[in-house]
Write a protein that holds these residues in place. Structure first.
Motif, PDB file in Angstrom:
ATOM      1  N   ASP A 138       1.941  31.806 -48.218  1.00  0.00           N
ATOM      2  CA  ASP A 138       2.128  32.860 -49.222  1.00  0.00           C
ATOM      3  C   ASP A 138       3.577  32.896 -49.692  1.00  0.00           C
ATOM      4  O   ASP A 138       3.845  33.053 -50.884  1.00  0.00           O
ATOM      5  CB  ASP A 138       1.732  34.230 -48.665  1.00  0.00           C
ATOM      6  CG  ASP A 138       0.232  34.378 -48.469  1.00  0.00           C
ATOM      7  OD1 ASP A 138      -0.534  33.556 -49.023  1.00  0.00           O
ATOM      8  OD2 ASP A 138      -0.179  35.313 -47.747  1.00  0.00           O
ATOM      9  N   ARG A 139       4.500  32.744 -48.774  1.00  0.00           N
ATOM     10  CA  ARG A 139       5.928  32.758 -49.141  1.00  0.00           C
ATOM     11  C   ARG A 139       6.269  31.566 -50.017  1.00  0.00           C
ATOM     12  O   ARG A 139       6.999  31.691 -51.000  1.00  0.00           O
ATOM     13  CB  ARG A 139       6.788  32.759 -47.872  1.00  0.00           C
ATOM     14  CG  ARG A 139       8.289  32.671 -48.105  1.00  0.00           C
ATOM     15  CD  ARG A 139       8.852  33.855 -48.893  1.00  0.00           C
ATOM     16  NE  ARG A 139       8.727  35.088 -48.167  1.00  0.00           N
ATOM     17  CZ  ARG A 139       9.694  35.666 -47.484  1.00  0.00           C
ATOM     18  NH1 ARG A 139      10.889  35.121 -47.467  1.00  0.00           N
ATOM     19  NH2 ARG A 139       9.472  36.782 -46.841  1.00  0.00           N
ATOM     20  N   ILE A 140       5.732  30.404 -49.681  1.00  0.00           N
ATOM     21  CA  ILE A 140       5.996  29.201 -50.473  1.00  0.00           C
ATOM     22  C   ILE A 140       5.469  29.383 -51.889  1.00  0.00           C
ATOM     23  O   ILE A 140       6.147  29.066 -52.867  1.00  0.00           O
ATOM     24  CB  ILE A 140       5.380  27.949 -49.800  1.00  0.00           C
ATOM     25  CG1 ILE A 140       6.159  27.626 -48.524  1.00  0.00           C
ATOM     26  CG2 ILE A 140       5.376  26.757 -50.749  1.00  0.00           C
ATOM     27  CD1 ILE A 140       5.485  26.622 -47.620  1.00  0.00           C
TER      28      ILE A 140
ATOM     29  N   PRO B 128       3.053  17.451 -50.372  1.00  0.00           N
ATOM     30  CA  PRO B 128       2.545  18.774 -50.747  1.00  0.00           C
ATOM     31  C   PRO B 128       2.485  19.661 -49.503  1.00  0.00           C
ATOM     32  O   PRO B 128       2.282  19.170 -48.385  1.00  0.00           O
ATOM     33  CB  PRO B 128       1.138  18.480 -51.281  1.00  0.00           C
ATOM     34  CG  PRO B 128       1.178  17.044 -51.699  1.00  0.00           C
ATOM     35  CD  PRO B 128       2.145  16.374 -50.762  1.00  0.00           C
ATOM     36  N   THR B 129       2.662  20.943 -49.689  1.00  0.00           N
ATOM     37  CA  THR B 129       2.748  21.894 -48.578  1.00  0.00           C
ATOM     38  C   THR B 129       1.560  21.791 -47.632  1.00  0.00           C
ATOM     39  O   THR B 129       1.725  21.795 -46.416  1.00  0.00           O
ATOM     40  CB  THR B 129       2.841  23.328 -49.133  1.00  0.00           C
ATOM     41  OG1 THR B 129       3.961  23.387 -50.010  1.00  0.00           O
ATOM     42  CG2 THR B 129       3.025  24.336 -48.032  1.00  0.00           C
ATOM     43  N   GLU B 130       0.358  21.693 -48.168  1.00  0.00           N
ATOM     44  CA  GLU B 130      -0.834  21.629 -47.323  1.00  0.00           C
ATOM     45  C   GLU B 130      -0.802  20.393 -46.429  1.00  0.00           C
ATOM     46  O   GLU B 130      -1.104  20.467 -45.237  1.00  0.00           O
ATOM     47  CB  GLU B 130      -2.098  21.627 -48.179  1.00  0.00           C
ATOM     48  CG  GLU B 130      -3.363  21.650 -47.350  1.00  0.00           C
ATOM     49  CD  GLU B 130      -4.635  21.635 -48.183  1.00  0.00           C
ATOM     50  OE1 GLU B 130      -5.676  22.021 -47.652  1.00  0.00           O
ATOM     51  OE2 GLU B 130      -4.586  21.210 -49.367  1.00  0.00           O
TER      52      GLU B 130
ATOM     53  N   LYS C 149       4.992  32.165 -53.411  1.00  0.00           N
ATOM     54  CA  LYS C 149       5.800  33.202 -54.045  1.00  0.00           C
ATOM     55  C   LYS C 149       7.123  32.616 -54.544  1.00  0.00           C
ATOM     56  O   LYS C 149       7.571  32.931 -55.649  1.00  0.00           O
ATOM     57  CB  LYS C 149       6.060  34.333 -53.045  1.00  0.00           C
ATOM     58  CG  LYS C 149       6.866  35.469 -53.596  1.00  0.00           C
ATOM     59  CD  LYS C 149       7.088  36.527 -52.532  1.00  0.00           C
ATOM     60  CE  LYS C 149       8.089  37.554 -53.004  1.00  0.00           C
ATOM     61  NZ  LYS C 149       8.492  38.451 -51.930  1.00  0.00           N
ATOM     62  N   ASN C 150       7.737  31.801 -53.762  1.00  0.00           N
ATOM     63  CA  ASN C 150       9.038  31.237 -54.128  1.00  0.00           C
ATOM     64  C   ASN C 150       8.949  30.222 -55.263  1.00  0.00           C
ATOM     65  O   ASN C 150       9.850  30.125 -56.082  1.00  0.00           O
ATOM     66  CB  ASN C 150       9.693  30.578 -52.920  1.00  0.00           C
ATOM     67  CG  ASN C 150      10.141  31.581 -51.900  1.00  0.00           C
ATOM     68  OD1 ASN C 150      10.284  32.758 -52.183  1.00  0.00           O
ATOM     69  ND2 ASN C 150      10.352  31.120 -50.690  1.00  0.00           N
ATOM     70  N   LYS C 151       7.890  29.424 -55.241  1.00  0.00           N
ATOM     71  CA  LYS C 151       7.676  28.379 -56.246  1.00  0.00           C
ATOM     72  C   LYS C 151       8.927  27.534 -56.472  1.00  0.00           C
ATOM     73  O   LYS C 151       9.372  27.320 -57.587  1.00  0.00           O
ATOM     74  CB  LYS C 151       7.215  28.987 -57.579  1.00  0.00           C
ATOM     75  CG  LYS C 151       5.849  29.597 -57.513  1.00  0.00           C
ATOM     76  CD  LYS C 151       5.412  30.094 -58.871  1.00  0.00           C
ATOM     77  CE  LYS C 151       4.048  30.711 -58.761  1.00  0.00           C
ATOM     78  NZ  LYS C 151       3.603  31.309 -59.971  1.00  0.00           N
ATOM     79  N   ARG C 152       9.469  27.065 -55.383  1.00  0.00           N
ATOM     80  CA  ARG C 152      10.620  26.180 -55.487  1.00  0.00           C
ATOM     81  C   ARG C 152      10.531  25.115 -54.408  1.00  0.00           C
ATOM     82  O   ARG C 152       9.786  25.249 -53.462  1.00  0.00           O
ATOM     83  CB  ARG C 152      11.930  26.955 -55.378  1.00  0.00           C
ATOM     84  CG  ARG C 152      12.134  27.676 -54.086  1.00  0.00           C
ATOM     85  CD  ARG C 152      13.492  28.363 -54.109  1.00  0.00           C
ATOM     86  NE  ARG C 152      13.620  29.365 -53.101  1.00  0.00           N
ATOM     87  CZ  ARG C 152      13.840  29.153 -51.822  1.00  0.00           C
ATOM     88  NH1 ARG C 152      13.926  27.944 -51.367  1.00  0.00           N
ATOM     89  NH2 ARG C 152      13.994  30.145 -50.976  1.00  0.00           N
ATOM     90  N   ALA C 153      11.300  24.068 -54.574  1.00  0.00           N
ATOM     91  CA  ALA C 153      11.282  22.974 -53.595  1.00  0.00           C
ATOM     92  C   ALA C 153      11.889  23.447 -52.291  1.00  0.00           C
ATOM     93  O   ALA C 153      12.823  24.239 -52.266  1.00  0.00           O
ATOM     94  CB  ALA C 153      12.075  21.780 -54.122  1.00  0.00           C
TER      95      ALA C 153
END
Length: 192
Positions: A84-86, A133-135, A88-92
């Motif tokens: 959720d934080r990632i 990718p985050t996942e 929300k931030n939408k940044r690298a």
């Protein structure tokens, strides 16, 4: 699934025993922080996400059914809070090095060189993980760094073990490709 000790701890927390919740936090804070740090790559954000995760854990205790291990349930909340934080931030996010090399006198030069090589490998892996990718980075982190098995991951991610196998296979292939490209670039730069 819960041990008697875990059941007692949960019941004490539900009754308002603040010390019992402190015990729960103490038991799992390092695991939550490490997972958050690996996913976010930023120490301050990982600390904030860890705090947020424990707030969510506290608020969710009333609805926790106990059909999974407490650690699995906590990991799921921490993992989702970090995602959720990632979002929300939408940044690298660049991964920070978790295991800092301790500065100590090394009597043997070979030991020093071995430590340097290991540190370079860790840095390369962290840099390459940051490009996934985050996942994918999360799945690799849970499986290899947090040493979770497929059944535990199934409960944390709320995805079937077969799906996790496929995602893990694809994430490893992506990571291998990124690592290969990084190594080729490093070799070209050192020879050029």
């Amino acid at each position: 699934m819960l041990t008697n000790k875990e059941k007692e701890l949960i019941e004490e927390i539900r009754r308002g025993n603040a010390r019992a919740f402190t015990d729960l936090v103490e038991r799992y804070k390092d695991l939550v922080f490490t997972l958050s740090l690996r996913l976010l790559g930023n120490r301050e954000e990982a600390e904030e996400v860890s705090q947020d995760a424990f707030i969510k854990i506290y608020k969710s205790l009333a609805t926790f059914k106990g059909d999974s291990k407490v650690s699995t349930w906590i990991y799921r909340i921490a993992y989702n809070t970090a995602l959720d934080r990632i979002k929300k931030n939408k940044r690298a996010h660049d991964h920070v090095e978790i295991d800092q090399v301790r500065k100590m006198g090394l009597a043997d030069m070979d030991d020093a060189l071995d430590k340097m090589v290991q540190e370079e490998k860790r840095q390369l892996i962290d840099q390459c993980l940051a490009k996934l990718p985050t996942e994918d980075a999360g799945i690799i982190t849970l499986f290899y760094f947090e040493e979770k098995n497929l059944l535990e991951m199934e409960k944390i991610l709320n995805v079937s073990a077969n799906t996790i196998k496929v995602k893990l296979f694809r994430a490893r292939k992506k990571l291998a490709g990124i690592m290969e490209t990084s190594l080729e670039r490093e070799i070209l730069e050192s020879n050029g």
